[in-house]
Design an enzyme around this catalytic site. Structure first.
Site, short mmCIF file in Angstrom:
data_model
loop_
_atom_site.label_atom_id
_atom_site.label_comp_id
_atom_site.label_asym_id
_atom_site.label_seq_id
_atom_site.Cartn_x
_atom_site.Cartn_y
_atom_site.Cartn_z
N TYR A 146 0.82 -1.22 0.00
CA TYR A 146 0.00 0.00 0.00
C TYR A 146 0.85 1.27 0.00
O TYR A 146 0.50 2.25 0.68
CB TYR A 146 -0.92 0.04 1.23
CG TYR A 146 -1.89 -1.11 1.33
CD1 TYR A 146 -2.77 -1.39 0.30
CD2 TYR A 146 -1.94 -1.90 2.47
CE1 TYR A 146 -3.68 -2.44 0.40
CE2 TYR A 146 -2.84 -2.95 2.58
CZ TYR A 146 -3.71 -3.21 1.53
OH TYR A 146 -4.59 -4.24 1.63
N TYR B 178 -14.74 -5.04 2.48
CA TYR B 178 -13.38 -5.34 2.04
C TYR B 178 -13.09 -6.80 2.39
O TYR B 178 -13.28 -7.21 3.54
CB TYR B 178 -12.36 -4.42 2.73
CG TYR B 178 -10.94 -4.84 2.44
CD1 TYR B 178 -10.32 -4.47 1.24
CD2 TYR B 178 -10.22 -5.63 3.33
CE1 TYR B 178 -9.02 -4.88 0.96
CE2 TYR B 178 -8.92 -6.04 3.05
CZ TYR B 178 -8.34 -5.67 1.86
OH TYR B 178 -7.06 -6.08 1.58
N ASP C 259 -17.26 -13.06 6.57
CA ASP C 259 -15.81 -12.85 6.62
C ASP C 259 -15.48 -12.29 8.00
O ASP C 259 -15.69 -11.11 8.27
CB ASP C 259 -15.42 -11.87 5.49
CG ASP C 259 -13.94 -11.52 5.52
OD1 ASP C 259 -13.27 -11.82 6.51
OD2 ASP C 259 -13.47 -10.91 4.54
N LYS D 73 -5.94 -13.41 10.69
CA LYS D 73 -5.47 -12.34 11.58
C LYS D 73 -5.20 -12.84 13.01
O LYS D 73 -4.13 -13.39 13.26
CB LYS D 73 -6.44 -11.17 11.57
CG LYS D 73 -6.42 -10.42 10.22
CD LYS D 73 -7.03 -9.07 10.32
CE LYS D 73 -7.11 -8.34 9.00
NZ LYS D 73 -5.85 -7.80 8.51
C1 LIG Z 1 -12.37 -8.50 6.59
C2 LIG Z 1 -11.09 -8.83 5.89
N1 LIG Z 1 -11.07 -9.80 4.98
C3 LIG Z 1 -9.95 -10.16 4.34
C4 LIG Z 1 -8.74 -9.52 4.59
C5 LIG Z 1 -7.50 -9.93 3.87
O1 LIG Z 1 -6.66 -10.63 4.73
P1 LIG Z 1 -5.11 -10.80 4.36
O2 LIG Z 1 -4.51 -9.44 4.44
O3 LIG Z 1 -4.59 -11.73 5.41
O4 LIG Z 1 -5.05 -11.39 2.99
C6 LIG Z 1 -8.72 -8.49 5.53
C7 LIG Z 1 -7.48 -7.75 5.80
O5 LIG Z 1 -7.46 -6.67 6.32
C8 LIG Z 1 -9.92 -8.14 6.20
O6 LIG Z 1 -9.96 -7.15 7.10
#
Ligand SMILES: Cc1ncc(COP(=O)(O)O)c(C=O)c1O
Length: 419
Positions: A18, A146, A240, A269
């Site tokens: 980023y 996201y 998610d 995470k």
């Molecule tokens: C809700 C959500 N899904 C997916 C992702 C993507 O995860 P990664 O960065 O481990 O690929 C993130 C990352 O911030 C997220 O907050």
């Protein structure tokens, strides 16, 4: 190698996430972490308000996780899951199934959040193919959402986040709609389902909090509405929980807090307490049963090299021990109360649009942030690591943060916005 050497020699070769590499401020060299602190090469200590992109829920260097990973490293760092299994991923799968609500009981491991989303989407699409319904390959997803930066995950994220618009043409097109939060958005959402149900495999949402899209909150009732609509139209509902999972919103999982059982859930995470990369896509029994067959082509054809990595699964099992043994959810409740109290005065500051707290997520939304890099630097000057994005300044501290450390974070926000 001393700091001057590794930093100066390496910086010209790394491509940072980023970042516009030409204009980005030089990143801060970190030499150590300890509890809720990040220690810089020049000896400065920053209190961490981000938890390393929301992952380090137990703080850094927790001795219990470290010991588990060290033990595992001595015994076996990794073997492939193809044709072989071992204790840590099996134990972790069993424990996740027991902790998640309903019959979310089949766990597919991968190594990052984005990949676990890819797998969830692929699983949902193949669910329909295996049941003999072709053409159900599209998804409903939500503005402000996201789900990651890989292509399928980008395609179900709001196009204005992460500049996904740039990749139009590369990405499959899905139905991105407003979350059904009121009568008008519910009517629009229902109209899309009516019109396109036959081509839809399911819908995907970040339950309770849309994180990277601006730390936007919605009520559990919205998730009940999605569940009800998914059932009515026979669609799979994917939550998610990569951000919201493992206590961040106040319950161990947002789905449990909202009392809604999705068909598929993604986790990552904080799964390993922020120590090693690991993700999981967890399916309910009826989803798994669509793949249970004598026909090889009905298998889920996915298999990351590091699926079920022993070190990462050992870390995750140790992290779950800590959730069982230490009062994490009570700590989240105390953090929420303290942030609500200490961020409230921001409401009176110029340029502040909203202040909100849910679980261990504290948000001060501004009308706009002009120079984000400059703002980030001001927080560093205050001895805290806080990384605003979009028009929000937010805190997602480790759950073990001490009240005086949390106060330093909230005080820094009040001071920086107020001056
Ligand atoms: C809700 C959500 N899904 C997916 C992702 C993507 O995860 P990664 O960065 O481990 O690929 C993130 C990352 O911030 C997220 O907050």
């Amino acid at each position: 190698m001393d700091r001057k050497h590794w930093y100066d020699a390496g910086l010209g070769h790394i491509w940072l996430p980023y970042a516009q590499m030409k204009t980005v401020r030089p990143p801060l060299p970190v030499v150590r972490t300890e509890g809720c602190r990040i220690i810089l090469a020049d000896g400065r200590e920053l209190i961490d308000g981000v938890s390393s992109w929301w992952s380090a829920c137990h703080g850094y260097n927790h001795p219990h996780i470290r010991a588990a990973v060290e033990r595992q490293l001595a015994a076996m760092p990794h073997v492939m899951l193809g044709g072989l299994v071992h204790e840590e991923p099996l134990t972790l799968a069993r424990r996740l199934a027991a902790l998640l609500p309903g019959d979310l009981e089949r766990v597919f491991f991968s190594e990052s959040g984005s990949v676990s989303v890819e797998i969830a989407l692929k699983m949902a699409a193949q669910y329909w193919i295996n049941r003999g319904e072709r053409g159900r390959t599209n998804f409903v997803a939500f503005r402000g959402g996201y789900h990651g930066d890989t292509t399928a995950a980008m395609a179900v994220s709001a196009p204005d986040i992460g500049m996904h618009d740039l990749f139009r043409g590369l990405l499959p097109r899905h139905r991105i709609v407003d979350l059904p939060v009121d009568a008008a958005t519910t009517a629009a959402f229902e109209a899309v389902l009516e019109r396109h149900a036959g081509e839809l495999a399911g819908m995907i949402v970040e339950p309770l909090v849309q994180g990277a899209g601006g730390m936007r909150f919605h009520d559990p009732s919205v998730l009940h509405r999605l569940r009800e609509a998914a059932d009515r139209h026979g669609l799979l509902l994917i939550f998610d929980e990569i951000f919201t999972g493992f206590g961040r919103t106040g319950a161990l999982f947002a789905c449990a807090g909202a009392d809604v059982v999705p068909d598929i859930v993604t986790l990552s995470k904080a799964l390993t307490g922020g120590t090693l990369p690991l993700a999981a896509t967890v399916a309910r029994r009826h989803v798994f049963e669509a793949f249970w067959s004598d026909e090889p082509k009905k298998a889920l054809m996915h298999g990351p090299t590091y699926a079920g990595n022993a070190l990462a699964c050992a870390a995750a099992n140790a992290s779950l021990d800590l959730f069982a043994r230490e009062p994490r959810l009570a700590q989240v409740g105390a953090i929420a109360a303290q942030m609500a109290h200490e961020l409230a005065p921001c409401r009176a500051l110029p340029g502040v649009k909203d202040v909100r707290v849910r679980g261990a997520i504290g948000v001060v939304e501004l009308d706009r942030i002009g120079d984000r890099e400059a703002l980030r630097a001001r927080f560093i000057d205050e001895g805290v690591f806080i990384r605003p994005f979009g028009n929000v300044i937010y805190l997602t501290p480790p759950f073990v943060i001490a009240p005086d450390e949390l106060s330093r974070l909230t005080r820094a926000i009040r001071k920086v916005i107020g001056s």
